[in-house]
Write an enzyme that holds these catalytic residues in place. Sequence first.
Site, PDB file in Angstrom:
ATOM      1  N   CYS A   1       1.650   1.412   1.746  1.00 34.53           N
ATOM      2  CA  CYS A   1       1.848   2.298   2.889  1.00 34.53           C
ATOM      3  C   CYS A   1       1.781   1.480   4.174  1.00 34.53           C
ATOM      4  O   CYS A   1       0.838   0.718   4.384  1.00 34.53           O
ATOM      5  CB  CYS A   1       0.759   3.367   2.865  1.00 34.53           C
ATOM      6  N   GLU A   2       2.787   1.615   5.018  1.00 39.66           N
ATOM      7  CA  GLU A   2       2.800   0.827   6.249  1.00 39.66           C
ATOM      8  C   GLU A   2       1.787   1.323   7.274  1.00 39.66           C
ATOM      9  O   GLU A   2       1.476   0.611   8.219  1.00 39.66           O
ATOM     10  CB  GLU A   2       4.197   0.804   6.863  1.00 39.66           C
ATOM     11  N   HIS A   3       1.261   2.508   7.096  1.00 37.54           N
ATOM     12  CA  HIS A   3       0.306   3.046   8.068  1.00 37.54           C
ATOM     13  C   HIS A   3      -1.115   2.522   7.861  1.00 37.54           C
ATOM     14  O   HIS A   3      -1.838   2.304   8.824  1.00 37.54           O
ATOM     15  CB  HIS A   3       0.291   4.578   8.021  1.00 37.54           C
ATOM     16  N   HIS A   4      -1.511   2.357   6.581  1.00 31.84           N
ATOM     17  CA  HIS A   4      -2.878   1.914   6.290  1.00 31.84           C
ATOM     18  C   HIS A   4      -2.925   0.656   5.419  1.00 31.84           C
ATOM     19  O   HIS A   4      -4.006   0.162   5.122  1.00 31.84           O
ATOM     20  CB  HIS A   4      -3.653   3.031   5.579  1.00 31.84           C
TER      21      HIS A   4
ATOM     22  N   GLN B   1       7.120   6.658   1.903  1.00 30.21           N
ATOM     23  CA  GLN B   1       7.845   7.166   0.739  1.00 30.21           C
ATOM     24  C   GLN B   1       9.205   7.744   1.124  1.00 30.21           C
ATOM     25  O   GLN B   1      10.197   7.550   0.416  1.00 30.21           O
ATOM     26  CB  GLN B   1       6.997   8.218   0.025  1.00 30.21           C
TER      27      GLN B   1
ATOM     28  N   HIS C   1      -0.835   8.635  -3.187  1.00 29.98           N
ATOM     29  CA  HIS C   1      -1.095   7.737  -2.066  1.00 29.98           C
ATOM     30  C   HIS C   1      -2.585   7.463  -1.948  1.00 29.98           C
ATOM     31  O   HIS C   1      -3.376   8.396  -1.752  1.00 29.98           O
ATOM     32  CB  HIS C   1      -0.573   8.366  -0.763  1.00 29.98           C
TER      33      HIS C   1
ATOM     34  N   CYS D   1      -4.071   6.179   0.457  1.00 25.02           N
ATOM     35  CA  CYS D   1      -4.554   6.525   1.795  1.00 25.02           C
ATOM     36  C   CYS D   1      -5.004   7.982   1.851  1.00 25.02           C
ATOM     37  O   CYS D   1      -5.825   8.344   2.694  1.00 25.02           O
ATOM     38  CB  CYS D   1      -3.513   6.223   2.866  1.00 25.02           C
TER      39      CYS D   1
END
Length: 192
Positions: free
Chosen positions: A84-87, A125, A153, A155
């Site tokens: 995941c690019e956010h976390h 995703q 996920h 996250c």
Amino acid sequence: MNPETEFREGLVALATHYSEILRLLGEDPSREGLQKTPMRVAKAMQILTRGYSQDAHKVLTDALFAEEYNQMVIVKDIDFFSMCEHHMLPFYGKVHVAYIPKGYITGLSKIARVVDIFSHRLQVQERMTQQIRQCIEETLHPLGVMVVVEAKHMCMQMRGVEKQNAVTTTSDFCGAFNQAKTREEFMKLIGK
């Protein structure tokens, strides 16, 4: 390139940054258990993001065959994991791909390789689902393509709402799959 033995430029710099991250977290990177950790993590991250240095279109064209078959081709239950690019935490699950050829087919394993290439990048995703569909559409020029991704996920499981059993499903389609009947046939064939 063998991702387990050959690494991209920047590996040493990446390890140096991970050493500093350990320090910022309150750890001592020189203690016995952590001495090799920065390089291990740097190598792992290069492996987990190897999709940046791979060409998904070329993978499909390397096994392109003229064929007059024009019915649905489905490759389902393709296991994947991504970050995941956010976390920068993993998400993982299954990808189901269908395409309806128009004069050309590709090797079945190449569909799974396309999934691997796009999943081995920092991702969301939704974008990954679109990238897989677009790549197949742009390279094979089929009558239609549909991609369904089901994922868990980390996250959502390890932080935030901490929901271990939540599954996220995304889909993208074009061409013949714009018809509800064709989409329904695909969903029935993959057991959804």
